[in-house]
Design a protein around this motif. Structure first.
Motif, PDB file in Angstrom:
ATOM      1  N   LEU A 175       0.934  -1.637  -0.364  1.00 21.41           N
ATOM      2  CA  LEU A 175      -0.427   0.317  -0.195  1.00 21.41           C
ATOM      3  C   LEU A 175       0.641   1.065   0.186  1.00 21.41           C
ATOM      4  CD1 LEU A 175      -2.596  -0.701   2.811  1.00 21.41           C
ATOM      5  CD2 LEU A 175      -2.885  -0.996   0.527  1.00 21.41           C
ATOM      6  N   GLU A 176       2.634   0.922   0.032  1.00 22.55           N
ATOM      7  CA  GLU A 176       3.008   2.531  -0.005  1.00 22.55           C
ATOM      8  C   GLU A 176       2.534   3.379  -0.621  1.00 22.55           C
ATOM      9  OE1 GLU A 176       6.694   1.197   0.018  1.00 22.55           O
ATOM     10  OE2 GLU A 176       7.395   3.571   1.045  1.00 22.55           O
ATOM     11  N   ASN A 177       2.254   4.315  -0.454  1.00 26.14           N
ATOM     12  CA  ASN A 177       1.869   5.457  -1.420  1.00 26.14           C
ATOM     13  C   ASN A 177       0.768   5.406  -2.720  1.00 26.14           C
ATOM     14  OD1 ASN A 177       1.884   8.168  -2.053  1.00 26.14           O
ATOM     15  ND2 ASN A 177       3.740   7.679  -4.344  1.00 26.14           N
ATOM     16  N   ALA A 178      -0.257   4.655  -1.628  1.00 31.49           N
ATOM     17  CA  ALA A 178      -1.440   4.247  -2.641  1.00 31.49           C
ATOM     18  C   ALA A 178      -2.124   5.363  -2.446  1.00 31.49           C
ATOM     19  CB  ALA A 178      -1.867   2.769  -2.174  1.00 31.49           C
ATOM     20  N   ASN A 179      -3.336   6.275  -3.547  1.00 34.06           N
ATOM     21  CA  ASN A 179      -4.289   6.233  -3.036  1.00 34.06           C
ATOM     22  C   ASN A 179      -5.656   5.555  -3.899  1.00 34.06           C
ATOM     23  OD1 ASN A 179      -3.870   6.461  -6.308  1.00 34.06           O
ATOM     24  ND2 ASN A 179      -4.156   8.724  -6.325  1.00 34.06           N
ATOM     25  N   GLY A 180      -6.848   6.279  -3.687  1.00 40.81           N
ATOM     26  CA  GLY A 180      -7.693   5.601  -4.574  1.00 40.81           C
ATOM     27  C   GLY A 180      -8.300   4.171  -4.056  1.00 40.81           C
ATOM     28  N   LEU A 181      -8.242   4.700  -2.106  1.00 43.52           N
ATOM     29  CA  LEU A 181      -8.288   3.541  -1.694  1.00 43.52           C
ATOM     30  C   LEU A 181      -9.684   3.656  -0.731  1.00 43.52           C
ATOM     31  CD1 LEU A 181      -4.719   3.107   0.090  1.00 43.52           C
ATOM     32  CD2 LEU A 181      -5.346   1.347  -2.171  1.00 43.52           C
ATOM     33  N   CYS A 240      -3.274  10.252   5.701  1.00 41.49           N
ATOM     34  CA  CYS A 240      -3.302   9.577   6.532  1.00 41.49           C
ATOM     35  C   CYS A 240      -1.242  10.233   7.026  1.00 41.49           C
ATOM     36  CB  CYS A 240      -3.315   8.624   6.524  1.00 41.49           C
ATOM     37  SG  CYS A 240      -5.017   8.000   5.967  1.00 41.49           S
ATOM     38  N   THR A 241      -1.074   9.629   8.702  1.00 39.11           N
ATOM     39  CA  THR A 241       0.309   9.552   8.775  1.00 39.11           C
ATOM     40  C   THR A 241       0.582   7.881   8.853  1.00 39.11           C
ATOM     41  OG1 THR A 241      -0.661  12.244   9.671  1.00 39.11           O
ATOM     42  CG2 THR A 241       2.147  10.597  10.655  1.00 39.11           C
ATOM     43  N   ILE A 242       1.512   7.988   8.091  1.00 38.61           N
ATOM     44  CA  ILE A 242       1.362   6.267   8.509  1.00 38.61           C
ATOM     45  C   ILE A 242       3.128   6.398   9.015  1.00 38.61           C
ATOM     46  CG2 ILE A 242       2.367   4.211   7.212  1.00 38.61           C
ATOM     47  CD1 ILE A 242      -0.703   5.117   6.823  1.00 38.61           C
ATOM     48  N   SER A 243       2.934   5.383  10.053  1.00 36.23           N
ATOM     49  CA  SER A 243       4.368   5.270  10.477  1.00 36.23           C
ATOM     50  C   SER A 243       5.358   4.646  10.768  1.00 36.23           C
ATOM     51  CB  SER A 243       4.248   4.721  12.221  1.00 36.23           C
ATOM     52  OG  SER A 243       3.443   5.641  13.021  1.00 36.23           O
ATOM     53  N   GLY A 244       4.981   3.955   8.983  1.00 36.94           N
ATOM     54  CA  GLY A 244       5.541   2.350   8.280  1.00 36.94           C
ATOM     55  C   GLY A 244       5.537   1.696   7.459  1.00 36.94           C
TER      56      GLY A 244
END
Length: 569
Positions: free
Chosen positions: A348-354, A374-378
Motif C-alpha cells: 500500500l506504500e504511497n497508494a491512493n484511491g483507497l 493519513c500519517t503512516i508511521s511505516g
RNA sequence: CGGGGUGUAGCGUAGCCCGGUUAUCGCGCCUGCUUUGGGAGCAGGAUGUCGGGAGUUCGAAUCUCUCCACCCCGACCA
C-alpha cells in the motif's frame, strides 16, 4: 542376535491415542513406550535406531571439526537470569522445586557461553565448534504426535565461536552442509527454508523441514525448490497497489451491511486491492492500526519483527469500538476516535484511491490517499503469502504452501549471549570484542519419526540400512522340525556377520505367518527366508522390504545378493 | 489456560444414556495334544482396587460431586 532372547514386544494393535503413523508404528514395532504426556522410554530396538542416527550426526559434526561435549542438564538459574531467558522461556523451562536456584536446561547457549568466557580470550583461540548430543527438557503446554513434540527429548546442539562475522558465515555454512549430509544419510526427503530467529535473537536462520500433514510449521516452497521460507517470513512476487492519476478528495459513502472486504468487492464493485483492510492490534500494550490490501492476511510474526515487539494480540470487539468509534467492518485510518499509530503493508506504500472504514458504523471513505490523508508511521512487508503466488526470486513459478515438521534449525546468533554473559576476546590490535556465535540444533527423535512417516506401508516400517536396527532379518521357518533349516540358518547368520552385517535371527518357535508379519512390521531392509521347501533344492529366499522384490537363489549366492540388495538402498 | 473426549485383566475393547445374576468379547499368557510358507486348531486354566476419593441408594462400572491421568482442537511453541 537371536530374536528369541531379545525384548521385542511387538503389538498387533495400538490404542487410538496414537493417531499418526510414526507413533503407531514405533509403538507396534517395540521401539518406544509412553510413560506420560510427552515422555517416552526407548526400548532396545528403538534405541538401536537412535544410536545409528546419533552416530551419523556425530560423524558429520566431527567432519566439520566439531568437538563433542557433554554438558549438564541441571543448570544454575543464575546463568539464565543474566541473559533474560528465564523470563523469555516462561513456563517452558522446568524449575527444580526442592533445590532453589536450579532449572532443567531446555537448550545450552548460556552454558556454552560461560565456558567460552572462561577460556576463549584471544582471536587466536577461534574458530571453535562445540557440540553435544543430550537430553533436553521443555515443559511443552501440549505434547503431541508421539515423539514429535515431547517434554523430554534428545537433541544434538552445536555452537560456533568466531572472531569475525565472516568466520560466523563460514561456520554457519559448514553446519548447513553437515546438516544436509546428515538428513541425506538418514534417508530423509527434506528441504531448507529461511526462518524467523524468533526469541533466539540473531541475524539469520534456516530450518530443515520434512513435508508432512502432521507438521506444525507452514512453509512456502517454490516448485523447483529454488526458494523456501517459513510462512512466518515468506514473501512472494506481487505487484504493489498502483497509484491512480486522478486523485479526488476523500468522500464518505454509506455501506450498509458491508462487514467484510468481500462485501465491498461484490456489493459496491470496488477492486479488491483498492480496499484497505484495517486490523487493530496491541503491540506491547500499545493499540496500533495496521492497514492491509484487500483480503491480505496480517502476518503477526512479520509484524512482531518489523516493530521489534515481544507481544502482539488482536483487539477485542469492545476495545475496537472504544478505540475507533466503530465496529469491525467499518474501521479505517481516518476519523479515528482515538489517535492510533498506523502502519501499513508495503503493497500500500504511497497508494491512493483507497476505500476504508469511516470509523462510523455502515460508512466508508473512498479516494483515500495514504500519503495525503493519513500519517503512516511505516510501511513493512506484513502480509501472509498465499498458495499459488509467484516465487519472489522471479523464476516465474508458483509457490506451494505445505505443512512441515522442523527437524533442524541453524541460527547466526551474533553476540547476544556473549555480550550478556561477558564472553570477550582481544583482537590483533588488543581491542576487546564479544565472541560471535552461532547455534545449531537437530532433533534426534524427530529424524526417526519423520523417516517412518516417509517410509512405511500398511504392514509396517521400511527402514533404510543407514538407520535400521539390523541390516538383515533372518527368518528360519520350522526350525524345530528341520535340522537342515537350523543348520542353514546358523551358517547364513555366521556368514552375514563375517560380511559385516547386523543380523536379527528369528529363531522363535512360532508359525511362519507370525515371523513374516513381525519382519514386515519391524522393517529390516533385507529379509532372508529359510524354509525346508526351498532348502530342499538348496535355495533360500531374499526379500527387499522396500520394493517387495523377492529372489529365490542358491544358498551359496545369498551373501553376494544381499550385498547388492543393501547397496541398492 | 479455554473447548471436546476417554479411563474396565498384559494389550485392544463391550457394558454406562435407562443402577439389579458370576463385568463382555478378541488378542496375549499358562498346561496338554495336534499344526508349521503370511498373525494355526481343539481342550482345559490363570489374571479385575471397572483411574482415585467422597456421596446418593437396599444395591453403583452405570447416577452426583471432586481430584488425577491421557488423547484431540485452540492458545502457546526457545
Amino acid at each position: 542376535m537371536l530374536q528369541s532372547q531379545l525384548f521385542i514386544p511387538t503389538l498387533k494393535e495400538v490404542s487410538n491415542e496414537a493417531q499418526i503413523p510414526s507413533h503407531q508404528l514405533m509403538l507396534r514395532a517395540a521401539m518406544i513406550r509412553q510413560l506420560g504426556a510427552g515422555i517416552f522410554s526407548f526400548l532396545p530396538l528403538g534405541y538401536r535406531v537412535a544410536k545409528k542416527v546419533m552416530n551419523i550426526i556425530r560423524e558429520e559434526m566431527d567432519a566439520i571439526g566439531g568437538q563433542e561435549f557433554h554438558l549438564p542438564a541441571l543448570n544454575p538459574i543464575e546463568i539464565w537470569e543474566q541473559t533474560g531467558r528465564v523470563e523469555a522461556m516462561g513456563d517452558v523451562m522446568f524449575h527444580i522445586k526442592n533445590r532453589d536456584g536450579l532449572v532443567l536446561a531446555p537448550t545450552h547457549e548460556e552454558i556454552i557461553t560461560v565456558h567460552a568466557r572462561q577460556h576463549i580470550k584471544s582471536y587466536r583461540d577461534m574458530p571453535q565448534i562445540w557440540y553435544q548430543i543430550q537430553t533436553k527438557f521443555r515443559n511443552e503446554p501440549r505434547p503431541k504426535s508421539g515423539v514429535l513434540r515431547g517434554r523430554q527429548f534428545t537433541m544434538k546442539d552445536a555452537y560456533s565461536l568466531d572472531n569475525s562475522w565472516e568466520g560466523l558465515d563460514e561456520s554457519y555454512n559448514k553446519h548447513e552442509q553437515a546438516y544436509r549430509n546428515i538428513y541425506t544419510r538418514c534417508g530423509l526427503k527434506f528441504f531448507v527454508v529461511g526462518a524467523s530467529s524468533g526469541a533466539m535473537g540473531g541475524s539469520a536462520s534456516q530450518e530443515f523441514m520434512v513435508e508432512s500433514p502432521f507438521g506444525e510449521d507452514t512453509c512456502a516452497i517454490c516448485e523447483d525448490f529454488g526458494y523456501g521460507a517459513n510462512i512466518e517470513v515468506a514473501t512472494s512476487s506481487l505487484p504493489s497497489v498502483s497509484r491512480l492519476d486522478e486523485n479526488p478528495n476523500i468522500e464518505e459513502f454509506p455501506t450498509p451491511g458491508a462487514r467484510t472486504i468481500d462485501h465491498l468487492i461484490t456489493k459496491f464493485s470496488i477492486p479488491e486491492d483498492r480496499c484497505a483492510k484495517s486490523v487493530v492490534c496491541f503491540v506491547d500494550g500499545e493499540p496500533t492500526l495496521i492497514l492491509m490490501s484487500g483480503n491480505d492476511a496480517l502476518n503477526e510474526s512479520k509484524l512482531q519483527s518489523a516493530l521489534k515487539a515481544t507481544n502482539i494480540r488482536h483487539a477485542e470487539e469492545n476495545e475496537l469500538f472504544d478505540l475507533t468509534g466503530a465496529h469491525a467492518g467499518s474501521i479505517g485510518p481516518i476519523n479515528l476516535k482515538t489517535p492510533l499509530k498506523i502502519y501499513a503493508d508495503k503493497r500500500l506504500e504511497n497508494a491512493n484511491g483507497l476505500v476504508s472504514g469511516a470509523n462510523k458504523d455502515k460508512f466508508h471513505f473512498k479516494n483515500i490517499d495514504l500519503s495525503r490523508d493519513c500519517t503512516i508511521s511505516g510501511y513493512f512487508d506484513l502480509r501472509t503469502i498465499k498458495e499459488g503466488e509467484l516465487c519472489p526470486t522471479g523464476c516465474g513459478k508458483g509457490l506451494r504452501v505445505v505443512n512441515a515438521i522442523e527437524v533442524g534449525h541453524i541460527f547466526k546468533l551474533g553476540t547476544k549471549y556473549s555480550q550478556a554473559l561477558g564472553a570477550m576476546f582481544l583482537d590483533e590490535t588488543g581491542t576487546e570484542h564479544p565472541i560471535i556465535m552461532g547455534s545449531y540444533g537437530i532433533g534426534v527423535e524427530r529424524i526417526m519419526a519423520c523417516f517412518i512417516e516417509q517410509s512405511h506401508d500398511d504392514k509396517g516400517i521400511k527402514f533404510a540400512p543407514s538407520i535400521a536396527p539390523f541390516d538383515i532379518h533372518l527368518l528360519g521357518l520350522g526350525l524345530k522340525k528341520s535340522e537342515a533349516v537350523q543348520n542353514a540358518c546358523e551358517e547364513l547368520d555366521k556368514k552375514c556377520k563375517e560380511a559385516g552385517f547386523d543380523v536379527l535371527f528369528d529363531d522363535r518357535d512360532v508359525s511362519p505367518g507370525v515371523k513374516f508379519n513381525d519382519a514386515d512390521l519391524l522393517g529390516m531392509p533385507v529379509q532372508v527366508i529359510v524354509g525346508d521347501k526351498n532348502l530342499a533344492a538348496g535355495n533360500v529366499e531374499l526379500k527387499n522390504r522396500r520394493t517387495g522384490e523377492r529372489q529365490i537363489l542358491p544358498i551359496g549366492e545369498a551373501i553376494d545378493s544381499i550385498k547388492v540388495m543393501i547397496k541398492g538402498f
